[in-house]
Design a protein around this motif. Structure first.
Motif, PDB file in Angstrom:
ATOM      1  N   SER A  84      -3.935   7.486  -5.610  1.00  0.00           N
ATOM      2  CA  SER A  84      -2.907   6.824  -6.668  1.00  0.00           C
ATOM      3  C   SER A  84      -1.861   6.162  -5.137  1.00  0.00           C
ATOM      4  O   SER A  84      -1.438   5.710  -5.439  1.00  0.00           O
ATOM      5  CB  SER A  84      -2.070   8.131  -6.730  1.00  0.00           C
ATOM      6  OG  SER A  84      -2.919   8.576  -8.019  1.00  0.00           O
ATOM      7  N   GLY A  85      -1.634   6.469  -4.437  1.00  0.00           N
ATOM      8  CA  GLY A  85      -1.164   6.158  -3.354  1.00  0.00           C
ATOM      9  C   GLY A  85      -1.218   5.284  -2.432  1.00  0.00           C
ATOM     10  O   GLY A  85      -0.393   4.849  -1.311  1.00  0.00           O
ATOM     11  N   ASP A  86      -2.538   5.188  -1.509  1.00  0.00           N
ATOM     12  CA  ASP A  86      -2.902   4.151  -0.987  1.00  0.00           C
ATOM     13  C   ASP A  86      -4.463   3.328  -1.443  1.00  0.00           C
ATOM     14  O   ASP A  86      -5.032   3.574  -0.646  1.00  0.00           O
ATOM     15  CB  ASP A  86      -3.634   5.141   0.154  1.00  0.00           C
ATOM     16  CG  ASP A  86      -4.326   6.330   0.328  1.00  0.00           C
ATOM     17  OD1 ASP A  86      -5.112   6.897  -1.051  1.00  0.00           O
ATOM     18  OD2 ASP A  86      -5.234   7.145   0.827  1.00  0.00           O
TER      19      ASP A  86
ATOM     20  N   LYS B 120       0.261   9.693   3.230  1.00  0.00           N
ATOM     21  CA  LYS B 120       1.049   8.555   3.254  1.00  0.00           C
ATOM     22  C   LYS B 120       2.698   8.606   3.173  1.00  0.00           C
ATOM     23  O   LYS B 120       2.638   8.800   1.174  1.00  0.00           O
ATOM     24  CB  LYS B 120       0.459   7.503   2.962  1.00  0.00           C
ATOM     25  CG  LYS B 120       1.287   5.975   3.216  1.00  0.00           C
ATOM     26  CD  LYS B 120       1.023   4.542   2.181  1.00  0.00           C
ATOM     27  CE  LYS B 120       1.761   4.153   1.885  1.00  0.00           C
ATOM     28  NZ  LYS B 120       0.509   2.979   0.608  1.00  0.00           N
ATOM     29  N   SER B 121       3.747   9.298   3.566  1.00  0.00           N
ATOM     30  CA  SER B 121       5.010   9.652   3.229  1.00  0.00           C
ATOM     31  C   SER B 121       5.712   8.385   3.287  1.00  0.00           C
ATOM     32  O   SER B 121       6.391   8.491   2.465  1.00  0.00           O
ATOM     33  CB  SER B 121       5.174  10.418   3.861  1.00  0.00           C
ATOM     34  OG  SER B 121       4.822  10.563   5.337  1.00  0.00           O
TER      35      SER B 121
ATOM     36  N   GLU C   2       6.093   3.493   3.795  1.00  0.00           N
ATOM     37  CA  GLU C   2       4.915   2.702   3.636  1.00  0.00           C
ATOM     38  C   GLU C   2       4.870   2.927   5.095  1.00  0.00           C
ATOM     39  O   GLU C   2       4.043   1.565   5.456  1.00  0.00           O
ATOM     40  CB  GLU C   2       6.139   1.274   2.976  1.00  0.00           C
ATOM     41  CG  GLU C   2       4.867   1.204   1.874  1.00  0.00           C
ATOM     42  CD  GLU C   2       3.773   1.048   1.551  1.00  0.00           C
ATOM     43  OE1 GLU C   2       2.969   0.389   1.786  1.00  0.00           O
ATOM     44  OE2 GLU C   2       3.586   1.774   0.772  1.00  0.00           O
TER      45      GLU C   2
END
Ligand SMILES: *Cc1c(COP(=O)(O)O)cnc(C)c1O
Length: 229
Positions: free
Chosen positions: A205-207, A164-165, A167
């Motif tokens: 962590s990001g998603d 996921k680069s 939002e």
């Protein structure tokens, strides 16, 4: 920032996402991904109450497990058949079963060690050829043949969404997690003592928010606990 503080921040993020999804408080477990990180940091996390740790290389597992045998050690990375034997005596859960040949090898080594090993099937949900994993058809075939592997217990599914680069990627990532959830729901129909579909290992962590929205029961968090690698 201390590891204890990071853990408490991530627990808050998990709890917020759980509530936002209308899910039961405490229904999402945190797996701290400690790959490449020194044992001192892992001990700090353990002292702060974190018990489950994930690694993606067998040599890190075999190095770190003896130092902290009271922790629960999870294998989350691609597993070579020739490396199965070394982790079998102590591994808590293998998240990354991505072929029937690997499953057969785990079963043989588990039989030799006189134990039943808990596993998740890794599904490739991201359409990225670089990511390993079974497709739904192969996963189904494997579950239908579970009788052949009496030293394996399948506890659920694992998957990784595409990176996921920003939002803007959030809906794509969420749709990929939704795909894993659909397979999970479908496979719950299996009625066999060695298939218990309870764990949906997805979200990093990001998603983690997208994953929890789609029903994750376990999120695998590295960077947000231990810092960048
Ligand atoms: C490294 C890794 C994670 C953790 O990723 P972060 O972005 O650092 O939270 C989760 N799952 C797998 C399979 C990994 O290899």
């Amino acid at each position: 920032m201390s590891i204890a503080k990071n853990l408490s921040n991530i627990q808050k993020r998990i709890e917020q996402a759980t509530q936002a999804a209308g899910r039961e408080s405490g229904s999402v477990k945190l797996l701290a991904v400690s790959k490449t990180k020194p044992v001192a940091l892992i001990q700090e996390a353990f002292a702060a109450g974190q018990v489950d740790f994930g690694e993606n290389r067998t040599h890190e597992l075999t190095d770190k497990h003896p130092i902290l045998p009271a922790a629960r050690w999870h294998m989350i990375g691609h597993l070579q058949r020739r490396q199965v034997k070394e982790i079998i005596p102590f591994i808590h859960l293998i998240h990354s079963v991505d072929s029937e040949r690997l499953l057969a090898k785990i079963d043989r080594e588990a039989a030799a060690a006189d134990r039943v090993v808990d596993c998740l099937l890794q599904l490739n949900i991201s359409e990225e050829s670089a990511k390993s994993g079974l497709d739904e058809t192969n996963a189904l075939a494997l579950l239908e043949g579970i009788e052949q592997y009496p030293h394996i217990r399948i506890l659920g599914l694992m998957g990784m969404a595409q990176f996921k680069s920003s939002e803007a990627d959030s809906p794509i990532v969420q749709a990929q997690f939704a795909r894993l959830r659909r397979a999970f729901e479908q496979f719950k129909a299996f009625d066999h003592p060695h298939i218990q579909m309870q764990e949906l290992s997805m979200g990093m962590s990001g998603d983690l928010e997208e994953a929890i929205t789609e029903g994750a029961t376990m999120v695998r968090i590295g960077t947000a606990v231990f810092g960048g690698r």
